[in-house]
Design a protein around this motif. Structure first.
Motif, mmCIF file in Angstrom:
data_model
loop_
_atom_site.group_PDB
_atom_site.id
_atom_site.type_symbol
_atom_site.label_atom_id
_atom_site.label_comp_id
_atom_site.label_asym_id
_atom_site.label_seq_id
_atom_site.Cartn_x
_atom_site.Cartn_y
_atom_site.Cartn_z
ATOM 1 N N GLY A 113 0.811 -1.214 0.000
ATOM 2 C CA GLY A 113 0.000 0.000 0.000
ATOM 3 C C GLY A 113 0.844 1.264 0.000
ATOM 4 O O GLY A 113 0.325 2.364 0.127
ATOM 5 N N LEU A 114 2.162 1.091 -0.128
ATOM 6 C CA LEU A 114 3.048 2.265 -0.161
ATOM 7 C C LEU A 114 3.182 2.730 -1.611
ATOM 8 O O LEU A 114 4.234 2.613 -2.231
ATOM 9 C CB LEU A 114 4.416 1.900 0.437
ATOM 10 C CG LEU A 114 4.381 1.350 1.865
ATOM 11 C CD1 LEU A 114 5.688 0.671 2.236
ATOM 12 C CD2 LEU A 114 4.079 2.490 2.850
ATOM 13 N N TYR A 115 2.055 3.232 -2.132
ATOM 14 C CA TYR A 115 1.987 3.531 -3.562
ATOM 15 C C TYR A 115 2.908 4.659 -3.973
ATOM 16 O O TYR A 115 3.507 4.621 -5.040
ATOM 17 C CB TYR A 115 0.549 3.861 -3.952
ATOM 18 C CG TYR A 115 -0.373 2.689 -3.756
ATOM 19 C CD1 TYR A 115 -0.120 1.474 -4.382
ATOM 20 C CD2 TYR A 115 -1.487 2.781 -2.945
ATOM 21 C CE1 TYR A 115 -0.950 0.382 -4.197
ATOM 22 C CE2 TYR A 115 -2.333 1.701 -2.758
ATOM 23 C CZ TYR A 115 -2.056 0.510 -3.390
ATOM 24 O OH TYR A 115 -2.869 -0.561 -3.212
ATOM 25 N N ASP A 116 3.028 5.671 -3.126
ATOM 26 C CA ASP A 116 3.903 6.789 -3.470
ATOM 27 C C ASP A 116 5.338 6.320 -3.635
ATOM 28 O O ASP A 116 6.010 6.684 -4.597
ATOM 29 C CB ASP A 116 3.826 7.882 -2.400
ATOM 30 C CG ASP A 116 2.480 8.592 -2.439
ATOM 31 O OD1 ASP A 116 1.809 8.488 -3.489
ATOM 32 O OD2 ASP A 116 2.114 9.224 -1.437
ATOM 33 N N SER A 117 5.780 5.468 -2.692
ATOM 34 C CA SER A 117 7.138 4.928 -2.801
ATOM 35 C C SER A 117 7.276 4.105 -4.069
ATOM 36 O O SER A 117 8.249 4.241 -4.805
ATOM 37 C CB SER A 117 7.467 4.042 -1.605
ATOM 38 O OG SER A 117 7.251 4.728 -0.403
ATOM 39 N N ALA A 118 6.259 3.256 -4.324
ATOM 40 C CA ALA A 118 6.309 2.403 -5.516
ATOM 41 C C ALA A 118 6.453 3.256 -6.770
ATOM 42 O O ALA A 118 7.256 2.965 -7.649
ATOM 43 C CB ALA A 118 5.065 1.537 -5.594
ATOM 44 N N LEU A 119 5.668 4.334 -6.829
ATOM 45 C CA LEU A 119 5.722 5.181 -8.015
ATOM 46 C C LEU A 119 7.048 5.931 -8.123
ATOM 47 O O LEU A 119 7.538 6.165 -9.227
ATOM 48 C CB LEU A 119 4.546 6.172 -8.009
ATOM 49 C CG LEU A 119 3.177 5.517 -8.255
ATOM 50 C CD1 LEU A 119 2.063 6.533 -8.131
ATOM 51 C CD2 LEU A 119 3.138 4.851 -9.627
ATOM 52 N N SER A 120 7.650 6.257 -6.964
ATOM 53 C CA SER A 120 8.939 6.946 -7.052
ATOM 54 C C SER A 120 10.035 5.990 -7.527
ATOM 55 O O SER A 120 10.962 6.406 -8.211
ATOM 56 C CB SER A 120 9.304 7.627 -5.729
ATOM 57 O OG SER A 120 9.689 6.675 -4.787
ATOM 58 N N TRP A 121 9.874 4.680 -7.186
ATOM 59 C CA TRP A 121 10.817 3.701 -7.748
ATOM 60 C C TRP A 121 10.642 3.620 -9.255
ATOM 61 O O TRP A 121 11.610 3.528 -10.008
ATOM 62 C CB TRP A 121 10.588 2.307 -7.139
ATOM 63 C CG TRP A 121 10.990 2.183 -5.705
ATOM 64 C CD1 TRP A 121 10.175 1.886 -4.654
ATOM 65 C CD2 TRP A 121 12.304 2.347 -5.156
ATOM 66 N NE1 TRP A 121 10.893 1.862 -3.478
ATOM 67 C CE2 TRP A 121 12.206 2.136 -3.760
ATOM 68 C CE3 TRP A 121 13.551 2.642 -5.709
ATOM 69 C CZ2 TRP A 121 13.303 2.229 -2.910
ATOM 70 C CZ3 TRP A 121 14.637 2.724 -4.858
ATOM 71 C CH2 TRP A 121 14.516 2.516 -3.472
ATOM 72 N N LEU A 122 9.398 3.688 -9.702
ATOM 73 C CA LEU A 122 9.137 3.653 -11.150
ATOM 74 C C LEU A 122 9.799 4.841 -11.836
ATOM 75 O O LEU A 122 10.400 4.694 -12.902
ATOM 76 C CB LEU A 122 7.617 3.676 -11.392
ATOM 77 C CG LEU A 122 7.190 3.770 -12.843
ATOM 78 C CD1 LEU A 122 7.666 2.556 -13.626
ATOM 79 C CD2 LEU A 122 5.688 3.909 -12.973
ATOM 80 N N GLN A 123 9.694 6.008 -11.182
ATOM 81 C CA GLN A 123 10.313 7.215 -11.738
ATOM 82 C C GLN A 123 11.820 7.034 -11.876
ATOM 83 O O GLN A 123 12.396 7.340 -12.928
ATOM 84 C CB GLN A 123 10.027 8.390 -10.818
ATOM 85 C CG GLN A 123 9.243 9.487 -11.503
ATOM 86 C CD GLN A 123 8.819 10.545 -10.505
ATOM 87 O OE1 GLN A 123 9.270 10.550 -9.350
ATOM 88 N NE2 GLN A 123 7.971 11.441 -10.941
ATOM 89 N N LYS A 124 12.426 6.499 -10.815
ATOM 90 C CA LYS A 124 13.876 6.253 -10.848
ATOM 91 C C LYS A 124 14.238 5.306 -11.996
ATOM 92 O O LYS A 124 15.217 5.494 -12.682
ATOM 93 C CB LYS A 124 14.331 5.623 -9.522
ATOM 94 C CG LYS A 124 14.506 6.608 -8.381
ATOM 95 C CD LYS A 124 15.466 6.019 -7.339
ATOM 96 C CE LYS A 124 15.669 6.934 -6.135
ATOM 97 N NZ LYS A 124 14.500 6.963 -5.230
ATOM 98 N N MET A 125 13.361 4.283 -12.174
ATOM 99 C CA MET A 125 13.620 3.301 -13.208
ATOM 100 C C MET A 125 13.588 3.947 -14.586
ATOM 101 O O MET A 125 14.421 3.669 -15.438
ATOM 102 C CB MET A 125 12.578 2.180 -13.130
ATOM 103 C CG MET A 125 12.908 1.017 -14.013
ATOM 104 S SD MET A 125 11.529 -0.112 -14.205
ATOM 105 C CE MET A 125 10.676 0.678 -15.564
ATOM 106 N N GLU A 126 12.602 4.831 -14.762
ATOM 107 C CA GLU A 126 12.498 5.497 -16.054
ATOM 108 C C GLU A 126 13.674 6.432 -16.287
ATOM 109 O O GLU A 126 14.203 6.522 -17.401
ATOM 110 C CB GLU A 126 11.146 6.240 -16.145
ATOM 111 C CG GLU A 126 9.995 5.270 -16.422
ATOM 112 C CD GLU A 126 8.617 5.866 -16.211
ATOM 113 O OE1 GLU A 126 8.528 6.935 -15.571
ATOM 114 O OE2 GLU A 126 7.643 5.251 -16.679
#
Length: 425
Positions: A113-126
């Motif tokens: 449920g830590l969606y913000d963190s998950a999305l920031s990992w996605l950003q880093k990946m991109e």
DNA sequence: GCGTACCGGT
């Protein structure tokens, strides 16, 4: 070092370890061995210790793979801060996190449920220009679905197909779910055709996802046709499918068919579970088959079948409907005695039953007790009490209740008590 | 490396 070896000995052959780790003999070999031990290690603390050994004692730069193993274990143990630390450490050592690293981080943080963190990992990946693969894209689709961002899920799915990746069963099933939630019913059905065309055979989950989409949108007749399509395709049933169909039959006032399906489950090799029982119980109640409901409820107890708060809430509702208010109240006591805690749904059901039975005082008293005891009172529970007051023509009480609902900081909690004497039956 | 579907209250 000795402690470390001792702890490693718990999971590996001690003799072999000592032999290979007399490091001054063959360092390369012992490192290689340790990395292979690491890849089989599932305890996060031990794997971290192992990584530290490779890092410090052996002064060897571990591979991205070694870090991935440790990060996986750390994530499984929900050690989020440690995971962040390992990620930073990789960067410091000029190791580039790969799509496995990102896939694990995004999925585990998202699942928690830590969606913000998950999305920031996605950003880093991109930012790192790491290309996604099927698993990563599937995870992102699931994450977007859980966030309720269906158009994002759909666009990730087309990105996946554009980059030449062939979706697998799980990806297709996720998309059926997404289209269903987005109320794109046609697209959901089209997924079945598309997957067949791509050599992916729809499975039980594919069909039951469509079935529950139908139910969620009151398309019960369509559910019947999907169910027969499923049978025609010789797709095997499981308890979830049966549970959905018992519900469907009930909604269509086909209690007989619901009954037949339930009682034929065991012959099909499917053990009915608590959800099956709860659903049939509700179908009986809706069909005013009170005798059958009571019988089933007690049968569960005689046969030692698990009962949960939903079972009791359903049965309490049925006693209310059959105007056996005392028995409804008794069930609340019974469940507590058995260690099943009543919840907001139990209380709103019982308050509504008592109010309809003209026992408004009792209902108000219970509501008051809940407030004082500090039990979480949600919107529906408030609404139930407001409606009860309104129906009884007690507009002032209803208003007080509404004010508490709209502004919990207003301290009017004591007011209804002051009015209570007028209410007592 | 990752993973999906089912039951109760106004």
């Amino acid at each position: 070092m000795d402690d470390f070896l001792k702890s490693m000995a718990q999971t590996t052959n001690e003799h072999e370890l000592y032999a290979l780790l007399s490091p001054y003999k063959d360092r390369q070999l012992s490192i290689r061995f340790m990395v292979s031990v690491l890849s089989h290690e599932s305890d996060w603390q031990r794997s971290l210790a192992l990584l530290d050994w490779i890092n410090e004692v052996a002064s060897y730069r571990p591979s991205v793979f070694a870090y991935n193993v440790v990060i996986r274990n750390v994530l499984r143990a929900k050690q989020w801060v440690v995971a962040h630390g390992l990620f930073d450490e990789m960067r410091q050592r000029a190791l580039a996190p790969d799509r496995y690293t990102y896939s694990m981080l995004i999925t585990h943080f998202g699942k928690e449920g830590l969606y913000d963190s998950a999305l920031s990992w996605l950003q880093k990946m991109e930012q790192d220009n790491v290309p996604g693969d099927l698993v990563l894209y599937s995870n992102l689709i699931e994450l977007s679905r859980k966030l309720g961002d269906y158009s994002k899920a759909i666009s990730i799915f087309s990105r996946l197909k554009r980059s030449g990746i062939r979706p697998d069963l799980v990806a297709y099933n996720s998309m059926i779910h997404v289209f269903g939630k987005a109320k794109l019913f046609l697209e959901a059905r089209i997924m079945l055709t598309e997957m067949r065309a791509n050599g992916v055979t729809p499975d039980t989950v594919s069909y039951s996802t469509i079935l529950s989409m139908c139910v969620e949108n009151d398309k019960f007749v369509e559910a019947l046709s999907v169910f027969s399509e499923m049978n025609d395709a010789k797709c095997s049933l499981d308890s979830t499918t049966c549970n959905i169909m018992i519900d469907v039959y009930g909604q269509l006032d086909m209690a007989k068919e619901a009954d037949r399906l339930f009682w034929s489950m065991r012959k099909m090799g499917i053990e009915p579970n608590v959800v099956s029982y709860n659903t049939l119980l509700r179908v009986y109640g809706d069909g005013e088959l009170y005798g059958e409901a009571i019988h089933l409820f007690r049968l569960m107890q005689r046969k030692g079948i698990e009962q949960n708060v939903v079972t009791y809430n359903t049965m309490i509702k049925i006693y209310g409907k059959s105007l056996e208010h005392e028995k409804a109240g008794n069930l609340v006591q019974e469940m507590q005695k058995r260690g099943i805690e009543p919840n907001a749904i139990t209380y709103s059901t019982i308050i509504s039953i008592w109010a309809q039975a003209g026992k408004l005082g009792r209902a108000a008293m219970l509501f008051q007790k809940l407030r004082i005891s500090g039990i979480e009172i949600d919107q529906v529970l408030y609404q139930t009490m407001i409606v009860a007051y309104e129906r009884a023509g007690l507009i002032a009480h209803a208003a007080v209740c509404s004010m508490s609902l709209n502004n919990r900081t207003i301290s009017l909690e004591r007011l209804p008590l002051r009015f209570l004497p007028e209410l007592v039956e």
